[in-house]
Scaffold this motif. Structure first.
Motif, PDB file in Angstrom:
ATOM      1  N   VAL A 153      25.769  32.688 101.575  1.00 24.78           N
ATOM      2  CA  VAL A 153      24.737  32.877 100.548  1.00 24.78           C
ATOM      3  C   VAL A 153      25.384  32.857  99.169  1.00 24.78           C
ATOM      4  O   VAL A 153      26.379  33.548  98.929  1.00 24.78           O
ATOM      5  N   PHE A 154      24.803  32.082  98.270  1.00 26.73           N
ATOM      6  CA  PHE A 154      25.240  32.016  96.879  1.00 26.73           C
ATOM      7  C   PHE A 154      24.019  32.313  96.013  1.00 26.73           C
ATOM      8  O   PHE A 154      22.935  31.792  96.273  1.00 26.73           O
ATOM      9  N   SER A 155      24.204  33.145  94.974  1.00 31.98           N
ATOM     10  CA  SER A 155      23.024  33.547  94.201  1.00 31.98           C
ATOM     11  C   SER A 155      23.283  33.556  92.708  1.00 31.98           C
ATOM     12  O   SER A 155      24.415  33.694  92.248  1.00 31.98           O
ATOM     13  N   VAL A 192      20.343  30.853  96.131  1.00 35.20           N
ATOM     14  CA  VAL A 192      19.188  31.595  95.616  1.00 35.20           C
ATOM     15  C   VAL A 192      19.165  31.472  94.100  1.00 35.20           C
ATOM     16  O   VAL A 192      20.071  31.955  93.407  1.00 35.20           O
ATOM     17  N   LEU A 193      18.114  30.826  93.576  1.00 34.02           N
ATOM     18  CA  LEU A 193      18.011  30.551  92.144  1.00 34.02           C
ATOM     19  C   LEU A 193      16.711  31.117  91.585  1.00 34.02           C
ATOM     20  O   LEU A 193      15.654  30.980  92.209  1.00 34.02           O
ATOM     21  N   PRO A 194      16.733  31.708  90.383  1.00 31.44           N
ATOM     22  CA  PRO A 194      15.516  32.312  89.822  1.00 31.44           C
ATOM     23  C   PRO A 194      14.538  31.305  89.226  1.00 31.44           C
ATOM     24  O   PRO A 194      13.363  31.609  89.048  1.00 31.44           O
ATOM     25  N   GLY A 195      15.007  30.117  88.884  1.00 36.18           N
ATOM     26  CA  GLY A 195      14.153  29.141  88.220  1.00 36.18           C
ATOM     27  C   GLY A 195      13.460  28.198  89.189  1.00 36.18           C
ATOM     28  O   GLY A 195      13.736  28.198  90.394  1.00 36.18           O
ATOM     29  N   PRO A 196      12.600  27.334  88.655  1.00 31.38           N
ATOM     30  CA  PRO A 196      11.874  26.384  89.490  1.00 31.38           C
ATOM     31  C   PRO A 196      12.652  25.113  89.799  1.00 31.38           C
ATOM     32  O   PRO A 196      12.197  24.271  90.577  1.00 31.38           O
ATOM     33  N   ALA A 197      13.811  24.943  89.169  1.00 36.37           N
ATOM     34  CA  ALA A 197      14.626  23.746  89.368  1.00 36.37           C
ATOM     35  C   ALA A 197      16.086  24.153  89.485  1.00 36.37           C
ATOM     36  O   ALA A 197      16.481  25.254  89.081  1.00 36.37           O
ATOM     37  N   VAL A 198      16.901  23.255  90.005  1.00 36.21           N
ATOM     38  CA  VAL A 198      18.313  23.562  90.198  1.00 36.21           C
ATOM     39  C   VAL A 198      19.069  23.604  88.869  1.00 36.21           C
ATOM     40  O   VAL A 198      20.116  24.239  88.746  1.00 36.21           O
ATOM     41  N   PHE A 199      18.507  22.958  87.833  1.00 34.83           N
ATOM     42  CA  PHE A 199      19.120  22.963  86.509  1.00 34.83           C
ATOM     43  C   PHE A 199      18.028  22.727  85.479  1.00 34.83           C
ATOM     44  O   PHE A 199      17.025  22.057  85.768  1.00 34.83           O
ATOM     45  N   GLY A 200      18.200  23.263  84.277  1.00 37.66           N
ATOM     46  CA  GLY A 200      17.145  23.228  83.283  1.00 37.66           C
ATOM     47  C   GLY A 200      16.933  21.900  82.596  1.00 37.66           C
ATOM     48  O   GLY A 200      15.888  21.670  81.995  1.00 37.66           O
ATOM     49  N   ILE A 217      22.145  22.083 101.654  1.00 39.67           N
ATOM     50  CA  ILE A 217      21.986  23.449 101.157  1.00 39.67           C
ATOM     51  C   ILE A 217      20.507  23.821 101.094  1.00 39.67           C
ATOM     52  O   ILE A 217      19.675  23.043 100.620  1.00 39.67           O
ATOM     53  N   ASN A 218      20.178  25.007 101.580  1.00 39.60           N
ATOM     54  CA  ASN A 218      18.816  25.532 101.494  1.00 39.60           C
ATOM     55  C   ASN A 218      18.658  26.267 100.164  1.00 39.60           C
ATOM     56  O   ASN A 218      19.280  27.312  99.963  1.00 39.60           O
ATOM     57  N   VAL A 219      17.833  25.742  99.267  1.00 42.67           N
ATOM     58  CA  VAL A 219      17.659  26.353  97.952  1.00 42.67           C
ATOM     59  C   VAL A 219      16.395  27.212  97.953  1.00 42.67           C
ATOM     60  O   VAL A 219      15.317  26.745  98.327  1.00 42.67           O
ATOM     61  N   HIS A 220      16.542  28.462  97.532  1.00 44.50           N
ATOM     62  CA  HIS A 220      15.424  29.392  97.405  1.00 44.50           C
ATOM     63  C   HIS A 220      15.063  29.464  95.919  1.00 44.50           C
ATOM     64  O   HIS A 220      15.646  30.245  95.164  1.00 44.50           O
TER      65      HIS A 220
END
Length: 400
Positions: A153-155, A192-200, A217-220
């Motif tokens: 897990v990476f967050s 685990v990412l707080p935003g709607p995309a992997v990068f802004g 990778i499973n992105v949350h």
């Protein structure tokens, strides 16, 4: 009553921002420059991702503070407890007081480990690590190297953090290592990412989405790790929109804490009243405080809405110095920072996507001819060798 020492320019913090500004001020002929910072070591922290990924040693990232402190600068090796902007005074931990003509606030960012229950207690043990500490970055590589199968897990937390790309850089370095050693298919990787995309920035996000697919990778999205249960080796992931909590098991985890300005910044009245993170309230172009004209800020503790990177500091420092010198000579500040930041995203153990952008939220490439909108091996060499050389030999000396 504590004794009060006065200095024309006082700089709080001897990190990349403080040392760069001090060096530039000295080069401009300023004689009375004082830096306040208790740290005896100076770190080039962008290298810590590579330490955690097994591509650099911790020793390469550190030098004695004395070796980078500019000549002729007074160094007060104490901790700042508060600033009184009305009196123009800085209070120190040993009871001393320093008054100033101009104050440059760049103490770096505060890592709030305690805001995630269980994180601090479990850190450095049983597969749980973070590249955001010098003592645990090497452990990240040990845990990556030792994992044969299971869940990783990476967050990334909500809010602004230093080097916002770092939480996913280490995921890609780990995944590429597992791919090369034939283990990738046996490891369930979660990001685990707080935003709607992997990068802004969409142009870079599209490249990173392909990297995510390549490694499986499973992105949350829209989520964050809100609790760590190290005894059970699981994290609690909260969906930020619904508040729904779910558990996610890990055999190896790299977690990043929420971050803010140091607490004393808010207590000193330097932050905007409505800013929960307490960053120094500055004009995003001139870097001057919106209320106190003799106070300036740059680096991670400033409120300017740029990505908090070393590349941003490199562009901010000349602006702060030019505008401060203008103020000292009774002129209005005219230098302007346009929000440039750079994030060299390690997408493999020998490839980097060099993401450069500014306040517009669009790509702002700085290297002529070369297409930096894709993963490149030459950008890996820039990240691994070129940027550290630039940092130690030019940036900290006020030459770049």
């Amino acid at each position: 009553m504590p004794s009060v020492r006065h200095h024309q320019v006082v700089i709080i913090g001897a990190g990349s921002a403080g040392i760069s500004v001090a060096a530039r001020l000295r080069r401009s002929g300023q004689r009375d420059v004082t830096v306040i910072d208790p740290a005896s070591r100076h770190y080039y922290q962008p290298l810590w991702t590579l330490v955690g990924g097994g591509r650099a040693s911790m020793g390469e990232s550190v030098r004695p503070q004395t070796s980078v402190m500019p000549g002729g600068v007074r160094w007060i090796r104490q901790t700042v407890m508060a600033v009184d902007p009305e009196a123009r005074e800085v209070m120190l931990d040993h009871g001393g007081v320093v008054s100033y003509g101009h104050l440059v606030v760049c103490p770096g960012i505060q890592l709030n480990w305690g805001r995630v229950p269980g994180l601090a207690e479990g850190l450095g043990q049983d597969g749980l690590s973070s590249n955001y500490l010098a003592r645990t970055a090497p452990l990240t590589w040990r845990f990556i190297r030792d994992l044969r199968a299971g869940s990783a897990v990476f967050s990334m937390p909500t809010g602004a953090i230093k080097c916002a790309g770092a939480p996913q850089k280490i995921a890609y370095l780990a995944a590429d290592h597992w791919r090369r050693t034939g283990r990738l298919g046996k490891i369930d990787i979660h990001l685990v990412l707080p935003g709607p995309a992997v990068f802004g920035v969409p142009e870079f996000a599209s490249v990173l989405e392909e990297v995510v697919r390549r490694y499986g990778i499973n992105v949350h999205y829209g989520s964050e790790v809100s609790e760590v249960c190290s005894d059970a080796k699981e994290v609690i992931v909260t969906d930020l929109a619904s508040g729904t909590r779910s558990s996610l098991a890990y055999d190896m985890a790299h977690l990043v804490p929420p971050q803010s300005a140091p607490d004393w910044v808010r207590r000193s009245g330097l932050a905007a009243a409505d800013d929960p993170a307490g960053y120094v309230d500055i004009d995003k172009h001139t870097m001057r405080h919106v209320k106190f004209p003799e106070i300036w800020a740059l680096g991670d503790a400033g409120s300017s809405p740029n990505s908090k990177t070393g590349a941003a500091v490199r562009k901010q420092a000349p602006v702060v110095v030019e505008n401060l010198l203008a103020a000292l000579n009774g002129r209005a500040p005219t230098a302007s920072y346009q929000g440039y930041a750079s994030c060299p995203l390690t997408t493999a153990r020998d490839k980097v996507l060099l993401a450069e952008f500014d306040y517009s939220g669009r790509p702002a490439p700085s290297i002529p001819v070369i297409d930096t909108m894709r993963e490149r091996r030459d950008m890996w060499h820039l990240k691994r060798r070129g940027l550290p050389f630039l940092y130690w030999n030019l940036m900290l000396r006020g030459l770049a």
